[in-house]
Design a protein around this motif. Sequence first.
Motif, PDB file in Angstrom:
ATOM      1  N   GLU A 124       0.832  -1.187   0.000  1.00 43.42           N
ATOM      2  CA  GLU A 124       0.000   0.000   0.000  1.00 43.42           C
ATOM      3  C   GLU A 124       0.878   1.253   0.000  1.00 43.42           C
ATOM      4  O   GLU A 124       2.016   1.227   0.460  1.00 43.42           O
ATOM      5  CB  GLU A 124      -0.905   0.020   1.235  1.00 43.42           C
ATOM      6  CG  GLU A 124      -1.945  -1.091   1.246  1.00 43.42           C
ATOM      7  CD  GLU A 124      -2.868  -0.980   2.443  1.00 43.42           C
ATOM      8  OE1 GLU A 124      -2.743  -0.005   3.192  1.00 43.42           O
ATOM      9  OE2 GLU A 124      -3.703  -1.891   2.604  1.00 43.42           O
ATOM     10  N   HIS A 125       0.333   2.345  -0.502  1.00 45.51           N
ATOM     11  CA  HIS A 125       1.004   3.648  -0.478  1.00 45.51           C
ATOM     12  C   HIS A 125       2.310   3.653  -1.259  1.00 45.51           C
ATOM     13  O   HIS A 125       3.191   4.461  -1.005  1.00 45.51           O
ATOM     14  CB  HIS A 125       1.291   4.107   0.965  1.00 45.51           C
ATOM     15  CG  HIS A 125       0.140   3.949   1.892  1.00 45.51           C
ATOM     16  ND1 HIS A 125      -1.088   4.509   1.642  1.00 45.51           N
ATOM     17  CD2 HIS A 125       0.016   3.277   3.068  1.00 45.51           C
ATOM     18  CE1 HIS A 125      -1.914   4.211   2.645  1.00 45.51           C
ATOM     19  NE2 HIS A 125      -1.280   3.454   3.512  1.00 45.51           N
ATOM     20  N   VAL A 126       2.471   2.734  -2.222  1.00 44.50           N
ATOM     21  CA  VAL A 126       3.742   2.663  -2.918  1.00 44.50           C
ATOM     22  C   VAL A 126       3.940   3.855  -3.856  1.00 44.50           C
ATOM     23  O   VAL A 126       5.062   4.218  -4.177  1.00 44.50           O
ATOM     24  CB  VAL A 126       3.875   1.332  -3.680  1.00 44.50           C
ATOM     25  CG1 VAL A 126       2.947   1.291  -4.883  1.00 44.50           C
ATOM     26  CG2 VAL A 126       5.326   1.094  -4.112  1.00 44.50           C
ATOM     27  N   ARG A 127       2.868   4.480  -4.276  1.00 44.15           N
ATOM     28  CA  ARG A 127       3.003   5.648  -5.135  1.00 44.15           C
ATOM     29  C   ARG A 127       3.465   6.855  -4.317  1.00 44.15           C
ATOM     30  O   ARG A 127       3.104   7.023  -3.167  1.00 44.15           O
ATOM     31  CB  ARG A 127       1.680   5.966  -5.826  1.00 44.15           C
ATOM     32  CG  ARG A 127       1.234   4.887  -6.802  1.00 44.15           C
ATOM     33  CD  ARG A 127      -0.010   5.317  -7.562  1.00 44.15           C
ATOM     34  NE  ARG A 127      -0.467   4.270  -8.456  1.00 44.15           N
ATOM     35  CZ  ARG A 127       0.041   4.052  -9.663  1.00 44.15           C
ATOM     36  NH1 ARG A 127       1.017   4.831 -10.109  1.00 44.15           N
ATOM     37  NH2 ARG A 127      -0.417   3.078 -10.423  1.00 44.15           N
ATOM     38  N   ASN A 128       4.267   7.672  -4.963  1.00 43.40           N
ATOM     39  CA  ASN A 128       4.743   8.917  -4.346  1.00 43.40           C
ATOM     40  C   ASN A 128       5.499   8.677  -3.042  1.00 43.40           C
ATOM     41  O   ASN A 128       5.313   9.385  -2.056  1.00 43.40           O
ATOM     42  CB  ASN A 128       3.571   9.872  -4.100  1.00 43.40           C
ATOM     43  CG  ASN A 128       2.815  10.207  -5.375  1.00 43.40           C
ATOM     44  OD1 ASN A 128       3.419  10.505  -6.402  1.00 43.40           O
ATOM     45  ND2 ASN A 128       1.497  10.143  -5.307  1.00 43.40           N
ATOM     46  N   LEU A 129       6.366   7.666  -3.045  1.00 43.48           N
ATOM     47  CA  LEU A 129       7.210   7.435  -1.874  1.00 43.48           C
ATOM     48  C   LEU A 129       8.156   8.611  -1.678  1.00 43.48           C
ATOM     49  O   LEU A 129       8.719   9.141  -2.642  1.00 43.48           O
ATOM     50  CB  LEU A 129       8.024   6.157  -2.052  1.00 43.48           C
ATOM     51  CG  LEU A 129       7.273   4.824  -1.973  1.00 43.48           C
ATOM     52  CD1 LEU A 129       8.212   3.678  -2.314  1.00 43.48           C
ATOM     53  CD2 LEU A 129       6.672   4.626  -0.588  1.00 43.48           C
ATOM     54  N   SER A 130       8.338   9.006  -0.431  1.00 44.49           N
ATOM     55  CA  SER A 130       9.308  10.064  -0.130  1.00 44.49           C
ATOM     56  C   SER A 130      10.731   9.526  -0.256  1.00 44.49           C
ATOM     57  O   SER A 130      11.617  10.209  -0.761  1.00 44.49           O
ATOM     58  CB  SER A 130       9.070  10.600   1.283  1.00 44.49           C
ATOM     59  OG  SER A 130       7.752  11.092   1.418  1.00 44.49           O
ATOM     60  N   TYR A 131      10.937   8.297   0.210  1.00 46.68           N
ATOM     61  CA  TYR A 131      12.218   7.612   0.053  1.00 46.68           C
ATOM     62  C   TYR A 131      12.056   6.168   0.496  1.00 46.68           C
ATOM     63  O   TYR A 131      11.035   5.800   1.098  1.00 46.68           O
ATOM     64  CB  TYR A 131      13.342   8.294   0.841  1.00 46.68           C
ATOM     65  CG  TYR A 131      13.186   8.268   2.347  1.00 46.68           C
ATOM     66  CD1 TYR A 131      13.777   7.282   3.126  1.00 46.68           C
ATOM     67  CD2 TYR A 131      12.461   9.262   3.002  1.00 46.68           C
ATOM     68  CE1 TYR A 131      13.653   7.273   4.501  1.00 46.68           C
ATOM     69  CE2 TYR A 131      12.323   9.260   4.376  1.00 46.68           C
ATOM     70  CZ  TYR A 131      12.919   8.267   5.128  1.00 46.68           C
ATOM     71  OH  TYR A 131      12.777   8.252   6.496  1.00 46.68           O
ATOM     72  N   VAL A 132      13.047   5.352   0.167  1.00 43.38           N
ATOM     73  CA  VAL A 132      13.113   3.966   0.627  1.00 43.38           C
ATOM     74  C   VAL A 132      14.311   3.832   1.559  1.00 43.38           C
ATOM     75  O   VAL A 132      15.429   4.238   1.214  1.00 43.38           O
ATOM     76  CB  VAL A 132      13.258   2.987  -0.556  1.00 43.38           C
ATOM     77  CG1 VAL A 132      13.451   1.554  -0.050  1.00 43.38           C
ATOM     78  CG2 VAL A 132      12.050   3.072  -1.479  1.00 43.38           C
TER      79      VAL A 132
END
Length: 221
Positions: A124-132
Amino acid sequence: MKILISQPNHEANLEQLQVEIALDYDFDTILFPEGYITNEGSVTKVCEVAKHYKKMIITGYLDNSKKDRALIINQYGEIILERAKSPMNDILYSPSTVEVDGYKIGYLLCVELLQGLLGLEQQEHVRNLSYVAHPIGVGMFSEEQYDEWISEAKKIAIKYNTMIVGTSHADGSFRNCGISIPIAYCIDSTGNHIFISKNDLRTRIINLETKKYEVIERTLV
């Protein structure tokens, strides 16, 4: 967001974490390696440290059966991500993303990097990640592994249009093979490296918004 990226030695007393988190520098998150917290009992202490200094801590810990587990603690001392490490050649375990204070953070624990390219799609929430964030256990056991992991990190950064930041311990080696190349890195959303640290154990603070970093001129003792 500013992240302090540390390459500590393996230790049981959390000394390096307590030294780093108390540094008089501007940062709000601290990234430590996989398995830095060596037992479940110490997780409570790390939560107290995070709350005291009002810093988010991203790392990993060993459970009572000495298995690696993922861990993110927010600035209030609350555990916001905790799970087992994904087995090799299996799906990437969930959750591997978390939302905190308007940021979307991806999480890959050590060798999960090799599952992340496709595995993060299932989160979930994989779009528009701030960073990994990528806590690594020990350094690379060969130049070939070093090149492979940096290459995989770049692919993930490009695919998800996000930064990826990783760090390993300064000491130890994979299955005690005696070979270790300590590593820390930050790669931007285009696949270009902001920095790649190879056998350089200095602490760094990266500003994710400006893509600039500073080196703390202090090595482990």
